[in-house]
Design a protein around this motif. Structure first.
Motif, PDB file in Angstrom:
ATOM      1  N   LYS A   1      -3.357  -1.079   0.862  1.00  0.00           N
ATOM      2  CA  LYS A   1      -2.712  -2.392   0.811  1.00  0.00           C
ATOM      3  C   LYS A   1      -2.125  -2.709   2.186  1.00  0.00           C
ATOM      4  CE  LYS A   1      -3.374  -3.269  -3.570  1.00  0.00           C
ATOM      5  NZ  LYS A   1      -4.361  -4.301  -3.972  1.00  0.00           N
ATOM      6  N   GLY A   2      -2.024  -4.009   2.484  1.00  0.00           N
ATOM      7  CA  GLY A   2      -1.475  -4.439   3.769  1.00  0.00           C
ATOM      8  C   GLY A   2       0.022  -4.202   3.862  1.00  0.00           C
ATOM      9  N   THR A   3       0.532  -4.318   5.082  1.00  0.00           N
ATOM     10  CA  THR A   3       1.948  -4.017   5.324  1.00  0.00           C
ATOM     11  C   THR A   3       2.887  -4.874   4.493  1.00  0.00           C
ATOM     12  OG1 THR A   3       1.518  -3.217   7.570  1.00  0.00           O
ATOM     13  CG2 THR A   3       3.747  -3.979   7.099  1.00  0.00           C
ATOM     14  N   SER A   4       2.617  -6.162   4.372  1.00  0.00           N
ATOM     15  CA  SER A   4       3.526  -7.038   3.624  1.00  0.00           C
ATOM     16  C   SER A   4       3.604  -6.615   2.155  1.00  0.00           C
ATOM     17  CB  SER A   4       3.082  -8.501   3.730  1.00  0.00           C
ATOM     18  OG  SER A   4       1.782  -8.675   3.192  1.00  0.00           O
ATOM     19  N   LEU A   5       2.480  -6.226   1.570  1.00  0.00           N
ATOM     20  CA  LEU A   5       2.478  -5.790   0.167  1.00  0.00           C
ATOM     21  C   LEU A   5       3.173  -4.446   0.013  1.00  0.00           C
ATOM     22  CD1 LEU A   5      -1.117  -6.779  -1.064  1.00  0.00           C
ATOM     23  CD2 LEU A   5       1.045  -7.971  -1.467  1.00  0.00           C
ATOM     24  N   ARG A   6       2.946  -3.543   0.953  1.00  0.00           N
ATOM     25  CA  ARG A   6       3.605  -2.234   0.868  1.00  0.00           C
ATOM     26  C   ARG A   6       5.115  -2.389   1.015  1.00  0.00           C
ATOM     27  NH1 ARG A   6       0.306  -1.180   4.919  1.00  0.00           N
ATOM     28  NH2 ARG A   6       2.009  -0.369   6.198  1.00  0.00           N
ATOM     29  N   GLN A   7       5.525  -3.217   1.970  1.00  0.00           N
ATOM     30  CA  GLN A   7       6.956  -3.429   2.181  1.00  0.00           C
ATOM     31  C   GLN A   7       7.602  -4.075   0.964  1.00  0.00           C
ATOM     32  OE1 GLN A   7       8.814  -2.332   4.475  1.00  0.00           O
ATOM     33  NE2 GLN A   7       7.826  -2.272   6.470  1.00  0.00           N
TER      34      GLN A   7
ATOM     35  N   SER B   1      -4.447  -6.106   7.713  1.00  0.00           N
ATOM     36  CA  SER B   1      -3.813  -7.354   7.261  1.00  0.00           C
ATOM     37  C   SER B   1      -4.164  -8.531   8.160  1.00  0.00           C
ATOM     38  CB  SER B   1      -2.291  -7.188   7.219  1.00  0.00           C
ATOM     39  OG  SER B   1      -1.908  -6.129   6.372  1.00  0.00           O
ATOM     40  N   SER B   2      -5.143  -8.362   9.030  1.00  0.00           N
ATOM     41  CA  SER B   2      -5.441  -9.370  10.057  1.00  0.00           C
ATOM     42  C   SER B   2      -6.543 -10.333   9.622  1.00  0.00           C
ATOM     43  CB  SER B   2      -5.842  -8.687  11.366  1.00  0.00           C
ATOM     44  OG  SER B   2      -4.823  -7.826  11.822  1.00  0.00           O
ATOM     45  N   ALA B   3      -6.529 -11.495  10.299  1.00  0.00           N
ATOM     46  CA  ALA B   3      -7.550 -12.521  10.061  1.00  0.00           C
ATOM     47  C   ALA B   3      -8.307 -12.778  11.355  1.00  0.00           C
ATOM     48  CB  ALA B   3      -6.902 -13.810   9.557  1.00  0.00           C
TER      49      ALA B   3
ATOM     50  N   ASN C   1     -11.890  -5.200   7.972  1.00  0.00           N
ATOM     51  CA  ASN C   1     -11.209  -4.191   7.162  1.00  0.00           C
ATOM     52  C   ASN C   1      -9.992  -4.744   6.422  1.00  0.00           C
ATOM     53  OD1 ASN C   1     -12.990  -2.167   7.955  1.00  0.00           O
ATOM     54  ND2 ASN C   1     -11.755  -1.612   9.732  1.00  0.00           N
ATOM     55  N   HIS C   2      -9.909  -6.056   6.274  1.00  0.00           N
ATOM     56  CA  HIS C   2      -8.763  -6.622   5.555  1.00  0.00           C
ATOM     57  C   HIS C   2      -8.702  -6.028   4.153  1.00  0.00           C
ATOM     58  CE1 HIS C   2      -6.067  -9.518   3.632  1.00  0.00           C
ATOM     59  NE2 HIS C   2      -5.686  -9.850   4.852  1.00  0.00           N
ATOM     60  N   TYR C   3      -7.468  -5.818   3.671  1.00  0.00           N
ATOM     61  CA  TYR C   3      -7.315  -5.131   2.388  1.00  0.00           C
ATOM     62  C   TYR C   3      -7.994  -5.864   1.234  1.00  0.00           C
ATOM     63  CZ  TYR C   3      -3.320  -8.305   1.477  1.00  0.00           C
ATOM     64  OH  TYR C   3      -2.514  -9.403   1.281  1.00  0.00           O
TER      65      TYR C   3
ATOM     66  N   LEU D   1     -10.867  -7.519   1.469  1.00  0.00           N
ATOM     67  CA  LEU D   1     -12.285  -7.173   1.585  1.00  0.00           C
ATOM     68  C   LEU D   1     -12.529  -5.723   1.177  1.00  0.00           C
ATOM     69  CD1 LEU D   1     -13.252  -9.006   4.894  1.00  0.00           C
ATOM     70  CD2 LEU D   1     -14.223  -9.416   2.633  1.00  0.00           C
ATOM     71  N   LEU D   2     -11.585  -4.839   1.503  1.00  0.00           N
ATOM     72  CA  LEU D   2     -11.741  -3.439   1.104  1.00  0.00           C
ATOM     73  C   LEU D   2     -11.725  -3.294  -0.414  1.00  0.00           C
ATOM     74  CD1 LEU D   2      -9.545  -1.456   3.663  1.00  0.00           C
ATOM     75  CD2 LEU D   2     -12.018  -1.792   3.674  1.00  0.00           C
ATOM     76  N   GLU D   3     -10.844  -4.033  -1.069  1.00  0.00           N
ATOM     77  CA  GLU D   3     -10.804  -3.951  -2.525  1.00  0.00           C
ATOM     78  C   GLU D   3     -12.085  -4.506  -3.131  1.00  0.00           C
ATOM     79  OE1 GLU D   3      -8.056  -5.126  -6.406  1.00  0.00           O
ATOM     80  OE2 GLU D   3      -7.292  -5.536  -4.391  1.00  0.00           O
ATOM     81  N   ALA D   4     -12.570  -5.606  -2.571  1.00  0.00           N
ATOM     82  CA  ALA D   4     -13.832  -6.170  -3.059  1.00  0.00           C
ATOM     83  C   ALA D   4     -14.982  -5.194  -2.818  1.00  0.00           C
ATOM     84  CB  ALA D   4     -14.111  -7.502  -2.375  1.00  0.00           C
ATOM     85  N   THR D   5     -14.938  -4.498  -1.681  1.00  0.00           N
ATOM     86  CA  THR D   5     -15.964  -3.505  -1.352  1.00  0.00           C
ATOM     87  C   THR D   5     -15.951  -2.358  -2.363  1.00  0.00           C
ATOM     88  OG1 THR D   5     -15.909  -4.012   1.014  1.00  0.00           O
ATOM     89  CG2 THR D   5     -16.681  -1.818   0.386  1.00  0.00           C
ATOM     90  N   GLN D   6     -14.748  -1.869  -2.686  1.00  0.00           N
ATOM     91  CA  GLN D   6     -14.626  -0.793  -3.668  1.00  0.00           C
ATOM     92  C   GLN D   6     -15.148  -1.228  -5.036  1.00  0.00           C
ATOM     93  OE1 GLN D   6     -10.331   0.128  -2.916  1.00  0.00           O
ATOM     94  NE2 GLN D   6     -11.040   2.235  -2.928  1.00  0.00           N
TER      95      GLN D   6
END
Length: 511
Positions: free
Chosen positions: A252-258, A285-287, A355-357, A359-364
């Motif tokens: 998960k990205g930083t904002s979600l983890r925080q 978490s980047s675009a 590698n945005h989170y 896209l990673l979840e969709a990949t999984q």
């Protein structure tokens, strides 16, 4: 056994663990039985004895006539632990006689059972209770909040049982609720046979509760079907080094983890990953930069995002709105549909970093859908196999950075890569698209991935899903070696000699 950890205290971390000696990756740091284990605060009804879900009917304990338990022949004999203890049964029996406690009261307050069982430890196990009461609660931050009000129902329930009659601390129940919320580990509840349905549980592990947090941990924690927690070093640790466990989802990205840490654990993480806007170079978490179209924009402050390539700065609201639209779209697509997932990945890849989170979840998800399709189809296509292999290989470098060392997610990914390589190589060989030598190259490549997966899976509890995968992987390793021997025999039968490729050679199926 030599102690592998020591407890230290600091203003920043409170009580925490450090390595008492040099530790190797995979070495056991600690093993912990639960101080208390029980259903979550919003749980449906479970058996008070074994925690199996009670879907349609239940019996009550014949001794106390209060605790709901499994109907029919009772709890399965395969569950050795019985949570409705003799002392608890006697406690309920006395309440039945003195306060007319009835089973429906317990049914309606199943979400308070874990708190009740923790408080009962005050008399039945005072030493462990004293250790439990030392755990961090962040009580001041919780006071008069919505969670404080939510727990008022538990306070009232515990009060009606007479457990607070001689207690001077008016906030005791709230303190217990807080200690459970802040320090508990999620535990798999026992599944109903055939249905596989289970209720998640929460457990308090007094030793493991002292593990400090870092978003790139150096430990691997697993809980087996006997509810025993085992903590291993996921990488080599030096004596005196802090022992960290990642409380969050590493993908998960930083904002979600925080957000998760702030809401559930009441602190802000300042680890190296959280301070790095690129998240250790993964750009999780980047675009894609709206200006130069080649660089990636990352959040540098609450108000601003910066492009790492063209250095252009953007208002937070502009980029955040774009990311949120991608997130909203992911929430509504059918995550079991191959075409919808492919379309989502194709469209969102034009907006978010690779590698945005999201896209990673969709990949999984897509890799899982393709795996099921390949296993289901009698004659799966090479296209399906290649696509699944590609997806797993895209995920692996990110896991190497964010989950260094031993990781169950990484082990599963390595295992799936091996499966795809073996399946695809066989199909290519059967259709005579590769020679025996080429087939052998592919099998040797698959063997490397499988060996790495097994190295990580060996430490998993045998009765956990990962442990079961380990047993399956071992069988497949034996089958793989047998196949390799057969292929070698075929090569030799043709009067040829197999020469293994050099490490830099690229196997056919990875092109």
């Amino acid at each position: 056994m030599t102690t592998r950890y020591e407890i230290q205290i600091s203003d920043l971390l409170g009580r925490y663990l450090v390595a008492a000696k040099d530790l190797k990756a995979g070495e056991n740091i600690l093993t912990d039985e639960p101080f208390v284990l029980g259903p979550t605060s919003d749980s449906a009804l479970v058996c008070f004895n074994c925690y199996l879900p009670l879907i349609s009917k239940f019996l009550v304990c014949k001794n106390c006539a209060v605790a709901p338990i499994c109907p029919g022949e009772g709890c399965p004999e395969s569950f050795p632990k019985r949570w409705h203890s003799k002392s608890e049964c006697e406690f309920f029996r006395n309440l039945k006689l003195t306060k007319s406690l009835n089973p429906m009261t317990m049914v309606q307050n199943v979400g308070s059972l874990l708190v009740l069982r923790a408080i009962l430890k005050k008399d039945t196990d005072p030493q462990a209770w004293a250790e439990f009461m030392k755990l961090e609660t962040h009580l001041d931050e919780r006071r008069n909040s919505s969670i404080w009000e939510y727990n008022d129902n538990t306070v009232k329930f515990i009060t009606t049982l007479g457990l607070l009659d001689n207690v001077l601390d008016e906030s005791l129940v709230q303190k217990v609720c807080a200690a459970i919320d802040v320090n508990s580990f999620e535990v798999r509840g026992p599944p109903i046979p055939v249905l596989g349905y289970s209720q998640p549980l929460r457990g308090i592990y007094l030793k493991a509760s002292l593990l400090a947090h870092d978003c790139v941990g150096n430990t691997h924690v697993s809980i087996n079907d006997n509810n025993v927690l085992v903590c291993h070093a996921s990488m080599d640790l030096k004596k005196g080094e802090t022992i960290y466990y990642n409380y969050t989802d590493p993908l998960k990205g930083t904002s979600l983890r925080q957000h998760h840490l702030r809401i559930g654990k009441y602190f802000k993480c300042n680890c190296e990953r959280c301070k790095d806007s690129t998240e250790l170079g993964t750009y999780l978490s980047s675009a894609i930069c709206p200006e130069c179209k080649t660089g990636y924009v990352s959040q540098s402050s609450d108000q601003q995002w910066d492009c790492h390539e063209c250095k252009k700065k953007f208002e937070h609201s502009k980029i955040w709105h774009t990311v949120q639209c991608c997130s909203d779209k992911f929430d509504v697509i059918n995550k079991k549909d191959e075409k919808e997932l492919e379309e989502y990945i194709r469209n969102v890849s034009k907006i978010l970093a690779p590698n945005h989170y999201l896209l990673l979840e969709a990949t999984q998800r897509l890799a899982g859908v393709l795996r099921d399709a390949i296993n289901r189809e009698p004659h799966p296509t090479k296209k399906l196999m290649r696509r699944k292999l590609q997806l797993c290989k895209e995920l692996l470098p990110v896991l190497e950075k964010l989950c260094p060392g031993i990781s169950s997610t990484k082990a599963i990914t390595l295992y799936e890569i091996h499966v795809s390589l073996v399946q695809l190589a066989k199909k290519l060989f059967d259709s005579r698209e590769i020679t025996g030598n080429g087939y052998m190259d592919e099998l040797m490549n698959a063997e490397k991935y499988l060996k790495r997966a097994l190295e990580m899976l060996f430490i998993e509890p045998g009765n956990s899903p990962e442990g079961e995968l380990c047993a399956k992987a071992l069988e497949e390793y034996r089958a793989l070696k047998a196949t390799m021997n057969n292929v070698l025999d075929g090569i030799h039968a043709e009067g040829k000699t197999y020469v293994p490729p050099c490490e830099t050679a690229r196997p056919i199926t990875e092109n």
